[in-house]
Design an enzyme around this catalytic site. Structure first.
Site, PDB file in Angstrom:
ATOM      1  N   TYR A 164      -7.617  62.393 -21.304  1.00  0.00           N
ATOM      2  CA  TYR A 164      -6.777  61.225 -21.558  1.00  0.00           C
ATOM      3  C   TYR A 164      -5.966  60.841 -20.314  1.00  0.00           C
ATOM      4  O   TYR A 164      -6.020  59.695 -19.858  1.00  0.00           O
ATOM      5  CB  TYR A 164      -5.878  61.503 -22.766  1.00  0.00           C
ATOM      6  CG  TYR A 164      -5.308  60.267 -23.430  1.00  0.00           C
ATOM      7  CD1 TYR A 164      -5.577  58.994 -22.945  1.00  0.00           C
ATOM      8  CD2 TYR A 164      -4.485  60.376 -24.550  1.00  0.00           C
ATOM      9  CE1 TYR A 164      -5.052  57.871 -23.550  1.00  0.00           C
ATOM     10  CE2 TYR A 164      -3.961  59.259 -25.162  1.00  0.00           C
ATOM     11  CZ  TYR A 164      -4.240  58.003 -24.653  1.00  0.00           C
ATOM     12  OH  TYR A 164      -3.709  56.904 -25.244  1.00  0.00           O
ATOM     13  N   GLU A 171      -7.803  54.016 -15.009  1.00  0.00           N
ATOM     14  CA  GLU A 171      -7.652  52.635 -15.468  1.00  0.00           C
ATOM     15  C   GLU A 171      -6.517  51.933 -14.733  1.00  0.00           C
ATOM     16  O   GLU A 171      -6.666  50.803 -14.253  1.00  0.00           O
ATOM     17  CB  GLU A 171      -7.392  52.618 -16.974  1.00  0.00           C
ATOM     18  CG  GLU A 171      -8.589  53.081 -17.804  1.00  0.00           C
ATOM     19  CD  GLU A 171      -8.219  53.332 -19.254  1.00  0.00           C
ATOM     20  OE1 GLU A 171      -7.190  52.799 -19.706  1.00  0.00           O
ATOM     21  OE2 GLU A 171      -8.950  54.079 -19.940  1.00  0.00           O
TER      22      GLU A 171
END
Length: 242
Positions: A164, A171
Protein backbone atom coordinates in the site's frame (compact mmCIF):
# COMPACT_ATOMS: atom_id res chain seq x y z
CA UNK A 1 -9.90 -3.45 -6.51
CA UNK A 2 -11.75 -6.62 -7.29
CA UNK A 3 -15.23 -7.99 -7.05
CA UNK A 4 -15.82 -9.18 -3.52
CA UNK A 5 -16.61 -12.75 -2.71
CA UNK A 6 -19.81 -13.61 -0.86
CA UNK A 7 -19.55 -12.56 2.76
CA UNK A 8 -16.64 -10.16 2.19
CA UNK A 9 -16.44 -6.44 1.54
CA UNK A 10 -15.40 -4.85 -1.74
CA UNK A 11 -11.97 -3.94 -0.41
CA UNK A 12 -11.40 -7.45 0.88
CA UNK A 13 -11.40 -5.96 4.36
CA UNK A 14 -12.76 -8.91 6.27
CA UNK A 15 -16.12 -10.45 7.02
CA UNK A 16 -19.21 -8.30 6.87
CA UNK A 17 -22.75 -9.00 7.92
CA UNK A 18 -23.94 -12.33 6.55
CA UNK A 19 -25.87 -11.94 3.34
CA UNK A 20 -27.41 -14.20 0.82
CA UNK A 21 -24.78 -15.00 -1.77
CA UNK A 22 -25.23 -14.67 -5.52
CA UNK A 23 -27.11 -17.34 -7.41
CA UNK A 24 -25.39 -20.17 -9.24
CA UNK A 25 -25.21 -18.26 -12.54
CA UNK A 26 -23.87 -15.11 -10.91
CA UNK A 27 -21.33 -17.13 -8.93
CA UNK A 28 -20.13 -18.87 -12.09
CA UNK A 29 -19.77 -15.50 -13.81
CA UNK A 30 -17.82 -14.03 -10.86
CA UNK A 31 -15.50 -17.04 -10.78
CA UNK A 32 -14.76 -16.64 -14.49
CA UNK A 33 -14.27 -12.88 -14.09
CA UNK A 34 -11.84 -13.26 -11.20
CA UNK A 35 -9.93 -16.08 -12.91
CA UNK A 36 -9.53 -13.95 -16.04
CA UNK A 37 -8.39 -10.95 -14.00
CA UNK A 38 -5.93 -13.10 -12.04
CA UNK A 39 -4.51 -14.44 -15.30
CA UNK A 40 -4.33 -10.92 -16.72
CA UNK A 41 -2.27 -9.58 -13.86
CA UNK A 42 -0.07 -12.67 -14.01
CA UNK A 43 0.59 -11.79 -17.67
CA UNK A 44 1.63 -8.32 -16.55
CA UNK A 45 3.92 -9.79 -13.87
CA UNK A 46 5.56 -12.16 -16.37
CA UNK A 47 5.93 -9.28 -18.84
CA UNK A 48 7.76 -7.19 -16.26
CA UNK A 49 10.12 -10.03 -15.33
CA UNK A 50 10.86 -10.92 -18.97
CA UNK A 51 11.53 -7.30 -19.89
CA UNK A 52 13.85 -6.90 -16.92
CA UNK A 53 15.81 -10.04 -17.80
CA UNK A 54 16.07 -8.96 -21.45
CA UNK A 55 17.19 -5.39 -20.68
CA UNK A 56 19.12 -6.00 -17.51
CA UNK A 57 17.55 -2.84 -16.09
CA UNK A 58 14.27 -1.82 -14.48
CA UNK A 59 14.20 1.54 -16.26
CA UNK A 60 11.43 1.95 -18.84
CA UNK A 61 9.75 -1.39 -18.13
CA UNK A 62 6.33 0.28 -18.33
CA UNK A 63 6.38 0.08 -22.13
CA UNK A 64 6.60 -3.71 -22.01
CA UNK A 65 3.28 -4.06 -20.16
CA UNK A 66 1.45 -0.87 -21.20
CA UNK A 67 -1.32 -2.54 -23.23
CA UNK A 68 -2.28 -5.34 -20.82
CA UNK A 69 -2.09 -2.90 -17.90
CA UNK A 70 -4.57 -0.55 -19.57
CA UNK A 71 -6.85 -3.42 -20.56
CA UNK A 72 -7.08 -5.20 -17.22
CA UNK A 73 -7.11 -2.07 -15.09
CA UNK A 74 -9.96 -0.72 -17.20
CA UNK A 75 -11.66 -4.12 -16.88
CA UNK A 76 -12.04 -3.37 -13.18
CA UNK A 77 -14.85 -0.97 -14.13
CA UNK A 78 -17.08 -4.05 -14.28
CA UNK A 79 -16.76 -4.28 -10.51
CA UNK A 80 -18.84 -1.12 -10.17
CA UNK A 81 -21.52 -2.84 -12.24
CA UNK A 82 -21.32 -5.93 -10.02
CA UNK A 83 -22.11 -3.79 -6.98
CA UNK A 84 -24.80 -1.80 -8.78
CA UNK A 85 -26.75 -4.91 -9.83
CA UNK A 86 -26.31 -6.53 -6.42
CA UNK A 87 -24.30 -9.66 -7.21
CA UNK A 88 -21.51 -8.34 -4.97
CA UNK A 89 -22.49 -7.07 -1.49
CA UNK A 90 -20.38 -3.92 -1.49
CA UNK A 91 -20.86 -0.16 -1.67
CA UNK A 92 -21.19 1.21 -5.19
CA UNK A 93 -19.76 4.55 -4.04
CA UNK A 94 -16.72 3.03 -2.33
CA UNK A 95 -16.07 0.60 -5.16
CA UNK A 96 -16.49 3.37 -7.72
CA UNK A 97 -14.01 5.58 -5.89
CA UNK A 98 -11.39 2.85 -5.61
CA UNK A 99 -11.71 1.66 -9.20
CA UNK A 100 -11.94 5.11 -10.78
CA UNK A 101 -8.87 6.36 -8.90
CA UNK A 102 -6.73 3.69 -10.56
CA UNK A 103 -8.36 4.08 -13.95
CA UNK A 104 -7.77 7.83 -13.63
CA UNK A 105 -4.07 7.32 -12.91
CA UNK A 106 -3.77 4.84 -15.77
CA UNK A 107 -5.43 6.97 -18.45
CA UNK A 108 -5.62 10.61 -17.32
CA UNK A 109 -2.06 10.74 -15.98
CA UNK A 110 0.25 7.98 -17.22
CA UNK A 111 -1.31 7.59 -20.67
CA UNK A 112 -2.02 11.29 -21.23
CA UNK A 113 1.32 12.62 -20.02
CA UNK A 114 3.75 10.49 -21.98
CA UNK A 115 6.75 12.21 -20.39
CA UNK A 116 6.12 10.39 -17.10
CA UNK A 117 6.01 6.92 -18.60
CA UNK A 118 9.76 6.50 -18.25
CA UNK A 119 9.71 7.58 -14.60
CA UNK A 120 10.73 4.92 -12.07
CA UNK A 121 7.70 5.91 -9.98
CA UNK A 122 5.44 4.34 -12.60
CA UNK A 123 7.16 0.99 -12.16
CA UNK A 124 6.77 1.45 -8.40
CA UNK A 125 2.97 1.63 -8.46
CA UNK A 126 2.62 -0.87 -11.32
CA UNK A 127 4.59 -3.46 -9.34
CA UNK A 128 2.53 -2.79 -6.21
CA UNK A 129 -0.73 -3.03 -8.19
CA UNK A 130 0.37 -6.24 -9.91
CA UNK A 131 1.27 -8.16 -6.74
CA UNK A 132 -1.82 -6.83 -4.96
CA UNK A 133 -4.20 -7.79 -7.76
CA UNK A 134 -2.80 -11.29 -8.24
CA UNK A 135 -3.30 -11.99 -4.54
CA UNK A 136 -6.69 -10.30 -4.33
CA UNK A 137 -8.29 -11.83 -7.40
CA UNK A 138 -6.99 -15.24 -6.31
CA UNK A 139 -8.50 -14.61 -2.88
CA UNK A 140 -11.92 -13.87 -4.40
CA UNK A 141 -11.75 -16.83 -6.78
CA UNK A 142 -11.01 -19.38 -4.06
CA UNK A 143 -13.52 -17.73 -1.70
CA UNK A 144 -16.25 -18.11 -4.31
CA UNK A 145 -15.30 -21.76 -4.69
CA UNK A 146 -15.29 -22.19 -0.88
CA UNK A 147 -11.71 -23.48 -0.96
CA UNK A 148 -9.59 -20.60 0.29
CA UNK A 149 -6.00 -21.62 1.16
CA UNK A 150 -4.77 -19.99 4.34
CA UNK A 151 -1.60 -18.75 2.61
CA UNK A 152 -3.69 -16.63 0.22
CA UNK A 153 -5.80 -15.26 3.07
CA UNK A 154 -2.64 -14.45 5.00
CA UNK A 155 -1.06 -12.73 2.01
CA UNK A 156 -4.27 -10.77 1.37
CA UNK A 157 -4.19 -9.31 4.87
CA UNK A 158 -0.42 -8.98 5.29
CA UNK A 159 1.24 -7.81 2.07
CA UNK A 160 -0.67 -4.52 2.18
CA UNK A 161 1.73 -3.41 4.96
CA UNK A 162 4.35 -2.60 2.33
CA UNK A 163 2.42 -2.78 -0.96
CA UNK A 164 0.00 0.00 0.00
CA UNK A 165 2.70 2.58 0.90
CA UNK A 166 4.70 1.46 -2.12
CA UNK A 167 1.77 1.98 -4.49
CA UNK A 168 0.72 5.30 -2.97
CA UNK A 169 4.31 6.59 -3.18
CA UNK A 170 4.52 5.63 -6.84
CA UNK A 171 1.17 7.23 -7.62
CA UNK A 172 2.02 10.51 -5.89
CA UNK A 173 5.48 10.73 -7.46
CA UNK A 174 4.00 10.06 -10.91
CA UNK A 175 1.35 12.77 -10.53
CA UNK A 176 4.02 15.15 -9.23
CA UNK A 177 6.21 14.42 -12.27
CA UNK A 178 3.25 15.19 -14.54
CA UNK A 179 2.54 18.62 -13.03
CA UNK A 180 5.16 20.65 -14.98
CA UNK A 181 4.07 19.12 -18.29
CA UNK A 182 0.39 19.70 -17.57
CA UNK A 183 1.05 23.31 -16.56
CA UNK A 184 3.16 23.99 -19.65
CA UNK A 185 0.81 22.38 -22.18
CA UNK A 186 -2.52 23.24 -20.55
CA UNK A 187 -3.58 19.62 -20.89
CA UNK A 188 -7.33 19.13 -20.30
CA UNK A 189 -7.64 22.70 -19.02
CA UNK A 190 -10.45 25.00 -20.13
CA UNK A 191 -9.89 28.76 -20.07
CA UNK A 192 -12.23 31.72 -20.28
CA UNK A 193 -13.80 33.14 -22.30
CA UNK A 194 -15.75 30.32 -23.93
CA UNK A 195 -19.37 29.74 -24.93
CA UNK A 196 -20.05 27.65 -21.82
CA UNK A 197 -18.62 30.32 -19.50
CA UNK A 198 -16.74 27.72 -17.43
CA UNK A 199 -13.07 27.18 -16.66
CA UNK A 200 -11.07 24.19 -15.47
CA UNK A 201 -7.43 24.02 -14.45
CA UNK A 202 -6.21 20.43 -14.70
CA UNK A 203 -2.94 21.33 -12.99
CA UNK A 204 -4.80 22.55 -9.89
CA UNK A 205 -7.05 19.49 -10.05
CA UNK A 206 -4.02 17.19 -9.90
CA UNK A 207 -2.67 19.12 -6.93
CA UNK A 208 -6.00 18.59 -5.17
CA UNK A 209 -5.87 14.89 -6.02
CA UNK A 210 -2.44 14.67 -4.40
CA UNK A 211 -3.71 16.54 -1.33
CA UNK A 212 -6.63 14.10 -0.98
CA UNK A 213 -4.14 11.32 -0.21
CA UNK A 214 -3.29 13.03 3.11
CA UNK A 215 -6.63 12.31 4.85
CA UNK A 216 -7.52 9.17 2.89
CA UNK A 217 -4.35 7.08 3.08
CA UNK A 218 -4.09 6.86 6.91
CA UNK A 219 -7.80 6.02 7.24
CA UNK A 220 -7.68 3.20 4.70
CA UNK A 221 -4.33 1.89 5.93
CA UNK A 222 -5.35 1.64 9.58
CA UNK A 223 -8.72 0.23 8.54
CA UNK A 224 -6.88 -2.62 6.84
CA UNK A 225 -4.81 -3.18 9.98
CA UNK A 226 -8.01 -3.48 12.03
CA UNK A 227 -9.49 -5.90 9.51
CA UNK A 228 -6.32 -8.00 9.60
CA UNK A 229 -6.74 -8.40 13.36
CA UNK A 230 -10.35 -9.46 12.88
CA UNK A 231 -9.66 -11.96 10.10
CA UNK A 232 -6.29 -13.43 11.07
CA UNK A 233 -6.51 -12.80 14.80
CA UNK A 234 -9.27 -15.39 15.11
CA UNK A 235 -7.10 -18.03 13.47
CA UNK A 236 -4.06 -17.13 15.59
CA UNK A 237 -6.09 -17.23 18.82
CA UNK A 238 -7.49 -20.62 17.86
CA UNK A 239 -3.97 -21.95 17.20
CA UNK A 240 -2.86 -20.85 20.68
CA UNK A 241 -5.75 -22.74 22.24
CA UNK A 242 -4.77 -25.84 20.32
Amino acid sequence: MAAAAPGTSRTGDGPVKKRTGPGALATAYLVIYNVVMTAGWLVIAVGLVRAYLARGSYHGLYYSIEKPLKFFQTGALLEIVHCAVGIVPSSVVLTGFQVMSRVFLTWAVTHSVREVQSEDSVLLFVTAWTVTEIIRYSFYTFSLLNHLPYVIKWARYTFFFFLYPMGVSGELLTIYAALPVVQKTGLYSVTLPNKYNVSFDYHCFLVLVMASYIPLFPQLYFHMIRQRKKVLGLVEDYSKVE
